[in-house]
Each structure stands twice: as structure tokens, then as C-alpha cells.
Design a protein around this motif. Structure first.
Motif, PDB file in Angstrom:
ATOM      1  N   THR A 133      -2.255  -2.884  14.129  1.00  0.00           N
ATOM      2  CA  THR A 133      -2.445  -2.939  12.680  1.00  0.00           C
ATOM      3  C   THR A 133      -3.883  -3.293  12.326  1.00  0.00           C
ATOM      4  OG1 THR A 133      -0.160  -3.671  12.422  1.00  0.00           O
ATOM      5  CG2 THR A 133      -1.619  -3.997  10.542  1.00  0.00           C
ATOM      6  N   LEU A 154      -6.379  -4.322   9.006  1.00  0.00           N
ATOM      7  CA  LEU A 154      -6.477  -4.753   7.612  1.00  0.00           C
ATOM      8  C   LEU A 154      -7.744  -4.159   7.006  1.00  0.00           C
ATOM      9  CD1 LEU A 154      -5.704  -6.448   5.137  1.00  0.00           C
ATOM     10  CD2 LEU A 154      -6.902  -8.388   6.203  1.00  0.00           C
ATOM     11  N   LEU A 165      -3.024  -2.135   6.511  1.00  0.00           N
ATOM     12  CA  LEU A 165      -2.717  -2.946   5.331  1.00  0.00           C
ATOM     13  C   LEU A 165      -3.967  -2.943   4.467  1.00  0.00           C
ATOM     14  CD1 LEU A 165      -1.265  -6.010   7.232  1.00  0.00           C
ATOM     15  CD2 LEU A 165       0.106  -4.325   6.008  1.00  0.00           C
ATOM     16  N   ALA A 180      -6.306  -4.734   1.106  1.00  0.00           N
ATOM     17  CA  ALA A 180      -6.592  -5.858   0.214  1.00  0.00           C
ATOM     18  C   ALA A 180      -7.817  -5.482  -0.600  1.00  0.00           C
ATOM     19  CB  ALA A 180      -6.834  -7.131   1.003  1.00  0.00           C
ATOM     20  N   GLN A 187      -6.844 -11.875  -1.525  1.00  0.00           N
ATOM     21  CA  GLN A 187      -5.774 -11.040  -0.973  1.00  0.00           C
ATOM     22  C   GLN A 187      -5.931 -10.889   0.546  1.00  0.00           C
ATOM     23  OE1 GLN A 187      -5.574  -7.283  -3.009  1.00  0.00           O
ATOM     24  NE2 GLN A 187      -5.243  -8.208  -5.028  1.00  0.00           N
ATOM     25  N   GLU A 230      -4.655 -13.940   2.311  1.00  0.00           N
ATOM     26  CA  GLU A 230      -3.190 -13.967   2.287  1.00  0.00           C
ATOM     27  C   GLU A 230      -2.595 -13.006   3.309  1.00  0.00           C
ATOM     28  OE1 GLU A 230      -2.339 -13.073  -1.777  1.00  0.00           O
ATOM     29  OE2 GLU A 230      -2.968 -15.054  -2.529  1.00  0.00           O
ATOM     30  N   GLN A 231      -3.171 -11.813   3.409  1.00  0.00           N
ATOM     31  CA  GLN A 231      -2.695 -10.830   4.387  1.00  0.00           C
ATOM     32  C   GLN A 231      -2.935 -11.326   5.813  1.00  0.00           C
ATOM     33  OE1 GLN A 231      -0.870  -8.325   3.753  1.00  0.00           O
ATOM     34  NE2 GLN A 231      -1.767  -6.806   2.365  1.00  0.00           N
ATOM     35  N   VAL A 256       0.227 -11.631   8.329  1.00  0.00           N
ATOM     36  CA  VAL A 256       0.395 -10.572   9.341  1.00  0.00           C
ATOM     37  C   VAL A 256      -0.417 -10.804  10.618  1.00  0.00           C
ATOM     38  CG1 VAL A 256       0.191  -8.088   9.775  1.00  0.00           C
ATOM     39  CG2 VAL A 256       0.872  -8.907   7.510  1.00  0.00           C
ATOM     40  N   CYS A 268      -9.873  -6.223  11.448  1.00  0.00           N
ATOM     41  CA  CYS A 268     -10.134  -6.233  10.017  1.00  0.00           C
ATOM     42  C   CYS A 268     -11.402  -5.439   9.736  1.00  0.00           C
ATOM     43  CB  CYS A 268     -10.289  -7.663   9.499  1.00  0.00           C
ATOM     44  SG  CYS A 268     -10.732  -7.758   7.746  1.00  0.00           S
TER      45      CYS A 268
END
Length: 453
Positions: free
Chosen positions: A5, A7, A31, A33, A38, A41-42, A46, A51
Motif C-alpha cells: 500500500t 499513501l 490511499l 490524503a 489527513q 490519520e491515515q 494503516v 508515502c
């Protein structure tokens, strides 16, 4: 197997959608943001594998997020998306701990390369700075700290400049940074910048096409192409002439090179490490090194301590070096007499670990027993402070003079041993007896002087 994953942090919906589509085609989940809050929070909910963050966010900037992730989730790599040509922003991100950066407009091939490299980080075996056969030997506080730096820098793509005196092991540090990171399975190309003739520098670094100049009888790959996907280590980078520094800076910033005689540029993907025994900042002040290139290659700066600063590691270094020397000769490692170790402790080691290895190689050859004595070490006398000249020659001058002397002495030694071998009809035992040295010493000298055949 669960998909990895990523971000995506960007306040522009179009950018987030473009990145999400590209990542989906790579088999990755994503994901999104739009703000710093945000994103935090992610991250907490997760903990993604990677990132990607823009620099400008409505409630802060990407540097804040890089610092936050490095502090709270140090195992998660974070890459910065910067404005085109914003070198200062990119360098700030790397200094803050970003894995790498990519500029807008985003090139999808470059993005895929960055993402794949970042995701390999957590798949890389935790070899640490003892990766492969290379080791950073010792437990002095500065060596322990250096190991920790290497582990951290191996998880980044930031250019690193390695400082230290001649012989301290700057290339070993560079190889450990490479070998402990995601580029470990790609080439590590080392070059001594001071050893390349000026007229051949551009060809050596960037390659050339057949017929591009007199003597170019075939296409030649440059160092950047040879290091593709891996690491290019520029040793003694301060020795580059100013004319070559300009071309190197452009290659680093644009991530492209143009072979001599070519009309098109080639994209490159290399991590740049550099080293010098000189004070690079002083070279900049003197006008001998470009400030913009210094700024670009000196993103992260590390210092390798001299042997004089870590004498507590001497017994461990001696043991490891004697084992290596004996292993290359197929013999049993000799030991060091207590008095010999004390003599080494009192020596100033201008040539650092490299000199220590040379001293021990010579001692192994001269020792008649399995224990090396003070006499076997043949340590040069350290000049007393009052005997030292007012101005000592520079390291390069000393090394050049020493090298010329060494070549001359080796030539004399080769002539003497060759004459003794002929007189003894190539009977090595008789030759050793004639020269008044041990058989082991003769065997070492034959190997060193390439007279074994």
C-alpha cells in the motif's frame, strides 16, 4: 499475498488520481490524503509501505510530514514530490530524511523506478554494515556511531559525501551503504577522479560513440551507464577540474548524460556517493571546487575517524587483518607479541588502516616464528615535534614521493632476487639461504614482485 500500500498526499485531485492509476497498474493499492492532518490519520490507521507527498499542503508542508514519519514510523520510506527545478526543496527533503524525490511534471517511468526501489527496502535482508565479506571492524564509540549512520543512509537515496584521511576506509563505508540498501543487487562502480587524464574525463564519465574523436574505435560505455540502477562512487572528487565539475553537476541535476559524439541524451538512475581526504569547504572558498556542486553532492556528510582516534580497536583490527593475510596465503594466522602491539599503539599511523595492513603483511613475511616481534614490524621512527619542518608537504605530495620511492626500491629488490634465483638455479630454498631470509619471506616477496613464474 496482500498487495503493498502507498499513501498519496497531495491537495490536487488530478495528481492523486494519476498516481493512484499508475500504482494500480503496478499491482499496488493506494490511499489518499489532501492535508497534513489527513496524512497523519491515515498513517496511524494503516501504516502503508510507502508515502508519496507533495511539498505544498494546505495546513503545512511535506518536510513536516517527512520529519513526522521518520520520527514515528522510521521503517516507512517517504518520497517528496517537488516543483520542477526546485533543487533546494529536494535537498531539504533529503536532509530531513526523505528516501528520494521526484519533480513535477511527473515522469511515470521515473515514478515506477522510485516506487520499486523504495518498496525493496523492507525486502532487503537485514545484513547491516557487515554486509557480505565487508566489515567495519571495531567497537570504538565513533565506529559504533558510524555503523548506525550507514544503516540509516542505506535506506535513503540522498547523495552522501564521505570525509576522512587517506587509508581510513572511505570506500569500505561507501560499499556498505550500497550493499545494505535497495540497490545492493545492482552495480557498485568506484572511480578515483584524480587518476583519470583530463582529456579523457568526459568520455570516461559519459561514454563516447565510435569515431567521435581520434582513437575512438568503438562505442564506449561511461561510468554513469555502467552504474545504472546502482551506485557511482567518486573517490577524491576534489581532484576534478572545474570544467568537468560543470558537466557533472548537470548530469546529477538532470539525471541525464550525453556520450561524446551523441546528439541525444540518455536518462540515468544512479545513487551518487563521493569522498575526499581534502577539506571540500576550503576548496570551495579557494575557488577550486564549485559551490553549486558542493551543495549537490554534500547533502549528507559523514566523517570516518582516523586510526589514531580509535586505537582501542587496534587489537581487533590486527587480529582480523592477520587472518585475512594468512587466508590469502593458505596459512595459519600468526600472533602479535605483546611488545609489538604496544609498539603499534605508540605509532602515529599517517596511512591509517591501509598502512597497518601493509605493516602486518611485511611483518608476516619477515617473521621466522608464528609470533610477530617488534623487529618484524619495521616501524618508521616518528619524528619528534621539534624535528618536524615548519611546513609539512601535503598528503598528495607525500603519497606521490613515497610511491616513486616504493617503485624504485621494488625494482632494486626484483633485480637482487632475480640474480639470486638464477645463481641458485631457481631452487627457492637455496635462494632464501643465499639471501639470508626465511623461505616464507622469499615466498611473500616473489608473490609481491610477480616473480613466481
Amino acid at each position: 499475498m496482500t498487495a503493498q500500500t502507498v499513501l498519496i498526499v497531495d491537495d490536487e485531485p488530478d495528481i492523486r488520481e494519476l498516481l493512484a492509476i499508475t500504482l494500480s497498474r503496478m499491482g499496488l493499492e493506494s490511499l489518499s490524503a489532501a492535508t497534513l492532518q489527513q496524512a497523519r490519520e491515515q498513517m496511524a490507521a494503516v501504516q502503508p509501505d510507502l508515502c508519496l507527498t507533495d511539498m505544498r499542503l494546505p495546513d503545512g508542508n511535506g518536510i513536516n510530514l517527512v520529519e513526522y514519519i521518520n520520527r514515528e514510523y522510521p521503517h516507512i520510506p517517504v518520497a517528496m514530490i517537488t516543483a520542477h527545478g526546485s533543487v533546494e526543496t529536494a535537498i531539504s527533503a533529503l536532509k530531513a530524511g526523505a528516501f528520494d524525490f521526484i519533480s513535477k511534471p511527473i515522469e511515470l517511468d521515473r515514478l515506477r523506478s522510485l516506487v520499486n526501489a523504495a518498496l525493496r527496502l523492507n525486502r532487503t535482508p537485514e545484513a547491516g554494515p557487515g554486509h557480505g565479506k565487508l566489515q567495519l571492524i571495531g567497537h570504538a564509540p565513533r565506529i559504533v556511531a558510524l555503523r548506525e549512520q550507514i544503516e540509516k543512509l542505506a535506506r535513503s537515496q540522498a547523495p552522501v559525501h564521505i570525509r576522512g584521511e587517506s587509508g581510513v576506509g572511505k570506500e569500505v563505508v561507501a560499499r556498505l551503504i550500497h550493499g545494505s540498501g535497495p540497490r545492493a543487487d545492482k552495480p557498485f562502480i568506484a572511480v578515483n577522479c584524480g587518476a583519470i587524464p583530463r582529456e579523457l574525463m568526459e568520455s570516461e564519465f559519459f561514454g563516447h560513440l565510435k569515431g567521435s574523436f581520434t582513437g575512438a574505435n568503438r562505442d564506449k560505455q561511461g561510468l554513469f551507464q555502467a552504474a545504472e540502477g546502482g551506485t557511482l562512487f567518486l573517490d577524491e572528487v576534489a581532484d576534478l577540474p572545474l570544467s568537468m565539475q560543470v558537466k557533472l553537476l548537470r548530469a546529477i541535476q538532470e539525471k541525464t548524460v550525453r556520450p561524446v559524439g551523441a546528439s541525444e541524451e540518455l536518462t540515468t538512475d544512479v545513487r551518487l556517493l563521493s569522498a575526499t581526504h581534502k577539506n571540500l569547504a576550503a576548496e570551495v572558498r579557494a575557488g577550486d571546487f564549485r559551490n553549486d556542486l558542493y551543495y549537490r553532492i554534500n547533502v549528507i556528510d559523514i566523517q570516518v575517524p582516523s586510526l589514531r582516534e580509535r586505537l582501542e580497536d587496534l587489537p581487533e583490527l590486527v587480529s582480523a587483518l592477520l587472518a585475512r593475510i594468512a587466508g590469502s596465503d593458505g596459512g595459519t594466522p600468526p600472533t602479535l607479541a605483546p611488545a609489538a602491539l604496544e609498539a603499534l599503539r605508540g605509532y602515529h599511523f599517517p596511512g591509517n588502516v591501509r598502512e597497518l595492513e601493509n605493516i602486518l603483511e611485511r611483518a608476516c613475511a619477515l617473521a621466522d616464528q608464528q609470533q610477530i616481534t617488534v623487529a618484524d614490524l619495521q616501524l618508521p621512527a616518528s619524528p619528534a615535534p621539534e624535528d618536524q619542518p615548519a611546513r609539512s608537504p601535503g598528503t598528495v605530495e607525500v603519497e606521490a614521493a613515497f610511491g616513486q620511492l616504493e617503485v624504485y626500491l621494488e625494482d632494486v629488490e626484483r633485480q637482487i632476487i632475480s640474480a639470486a634465483l638464477e645463481q641458485s638455479r631457481w631452487n627457492k630454498t637455496a635462494t632464501a639461504r643465499l639471501l639470508g631470509i626465511s623461505f616464507r619471506s622469499l615466498r611473500y616477496r616473489l608473490k609481491k614482485l610477480q616473480l613466481e613464474d
